[in-house]
Design an enzyme around this catalytic site. Structure first.
Site, PDB file in Angstrom:
ATOM      1  N   HIS A 282      72.142 -22.774  62.631  1.00 48.86           N
ATOM      2  CA  HIS A 282      72.235 -22.490  61.176  1.00 48.86           C
ATOM      3  C   HIS A 282      73.928 -23.337  60.739  1.00 48.86           C
ATOM      4  CE1 HIS A 282      75.218 -19.728  58.971  1.00 48.86           C
ATOM      5  NE2 HIS A 282      76.558 -20.559  59.202  1.00 48.86           N
TER       6      HIS A 282
ATOM      7  N   ASP B 103      66.914 -12.600  56.313  1.00 49.61           N
ATOM      8  CA  ASP B 103      67.678 -12.688  56.682  1.00 49.61           C
ATOM      9  C   ASP B 103      68.516 -11.032  56.844  1.00 49.61           C
ATOM     10  OD1 ASP B 103      70.353 -14.012  57.713  1.00 49.61           O
ATOM     11  OD2 ASP B 103      71.704 -14.040  55.739  1.00 49.61           O
TER      12      ASP B 103
END
Length: 432
Positions: A185, A311
């Site tokens: 991330h 996601d």
């Protein structure tokens, strides 16, 4: 032993070979036995179950590389059972689950627990992604070799970035030795600060603290230098802006072993959709400008962005029914990922084969899976799709335990009519 199944009168879409033709597909022993224009119902063996697709699309099942499934520790938000039912309804046949659970997936025993739970309660394939650091704390790396041996498909700290470059370099070096895929991330937490939406004119007018794209690009630039240093296989979990695409392009031109993903939400919405503080649009990373959104869509069409992910991040009502700045990040998406992607196909911004490439073929290849294609001997992980079916999304009808969808009330065109995993039908719409 189950009887063979033949999907007849289908539009066969294979993103790997570019196949787009009318024909049939025969499934036997959980594998694709034959396919093509010559595969017809009248030539099938007597015991074959015939499924008339009536011209609908038949493509490889989707592989979602980024989803939160709740277990262990957050079953009130989602479970493996509900997450996989939602996945099946959305045409997703393989789900990579994130490690930010309680406890985190940082021990081989937890990987084993998830695989057993998936076997007992799931209806699609579950691949655990193990943590990069113990407890997701970003300080002590996990036993990558043991976790991979236990069945971890990739390694990530979920929605957390590793701020210490020295620690991340050691992780990449260690992961390289086990040929492990690191999914990171990319947001510098020090630059993100208290930001809750994209930094710019709109955040100023709404009176909300902003998160600048520089938080993403600076972390991504650092990671590319470390990948160059270590040679580790690296995947940027979610790029959201035009500047990040430039970083990825340079890295690929250098021949670095890198790939990147984009979420279906960042391809579908921009910061303006937040409107009057609508918390279902509060995401991490945040929605960006319309210019960034269009750049992302073009990058998917080009293949610069390798994969599109849901996601999927279920949140309960109490976590979303808050002032915008205090609401939890995240939206559900595994059930709507493919259908939302069809908006781009109908708008002629992306081809149908390109959509399947980003949601099936390329994620399969990146994870080293045998699926993601229509080919003899490949796993019979399939999705049947009615491209023209119009409908309005009602969150109450979604199979996820949480209902925090940004597509609430959206008018959509296209619907998954059947999903098959390993030769077994795991979802069949009533209209199929």
């Amino acid at each position: 032993m189950t009887a063979p199944k033949l999907f007849a009168n289908a539009r066969l879409i294979d993103p790997l070979t570019g196949r787009d033709e009318q024909g049939g597909l025969l499934v036997h022993h959980g594998l694709i036995a034959d396919l093509g224009p010559s595969v017809k119902a009248d030539a099938a063996p007597d015991d074959t179950e015939i499924i008339d697709c009536q011209g609908r699309v038949l493509g490889p099942g989707l592989v979602d590389m980024r989803a939160f499934v709740g277990e262990p520790g957050a079953e009130h938000r989602e479970t493996i059972a509900t997450a996989t039912q939602a996945a099946a309804a959305g045409g997703v046949t393989t789900l990579v689950c994130m490690p930010d659970t309680n406890p985190a997936i940082d021990d081989p025993a937890i990987v084993d627990f998830l695989l057993r739970r998936a076997r007992d309660t799931g209806v699609v394939r579950i691949l655990p992604a193990a943590a990069l650091t113990r407890g997701l704390a970003g300080t002590e790396m996990t036993e990558v070799g043991l976790l991979k041996e236990a069945g971890a498909a990739a390694f990530t700290d979920g929605a957390r970035s590793i701020r210490n470059a020295g620690i991340f370099r050691r992780i990449l070096t260690y992961a390289r030795d086990f040929d492990a895929l690191v999914m990171h991330h990319t947001e510098d937490p020090d630059l993100v600060g208290s930001g809750v939406m994209n930094a710019g004119e709109l955040s100023s007018r709404l009176g909300l603290p902003g998160r600048h794209t520089a938080a993403e690009t600076i972390m991504l630039e650092r990671d590319m230098r470390l990948v160059e240093l270590t040679g580790c296989r690296y995947h940027a979990a979610s790029v959201t802006c035009r500047a990040s695409l430039d970083v990825i392009r340079r890295a690929k031109e250098m021949g670095l072993p890198v790939s990147c993903g984009a979420t279906i939400n960042h391809l579908s919405f921009n910061e303006g959709d937040i409107g009057d503080y609508r918390t279902f649009f509060k995401l991490s990373p945040p929605l960006r400008s319309e210019d960034d959104r269009q750049a992302l869509v073009a990058a998917v069409a080009e293949g610069l962005i390798d994969v599109v992910v849901s996601d999927h991040n279920p949140q309960d009502v109490d976590q979303k029914r808050q002032p915008f700045a205090e609401a939890a990040d995240g939206a559900i998406g595994v059930e709507t990922m493919l259908i939302a992607g069809l908006r781009l196909v109908h708008a002629e911004m992306l081809s149908l084969a390109g959509l399947f490439a980003a949601m099936s073929a390329r994620p399969s290849r990146r994870l080293g899976l045998a699926g993601g294609k229509l080919a003899k001997g490949a796993p019979a992980d399939l999705v049947e799709l009615d491209l023209g079916a119009p409908w309005v999304l009602d969150p109450a009808q979604l199979k996820s335990r949480s209902k925090n969808t940004p597509f609430d009330g959206a008018r959509l065109q296209g619907r998954v009519t059947r999903t098959m995993v390993g030769g077994s039908i795991v979802h069949e719409a009533s209209s199929a």
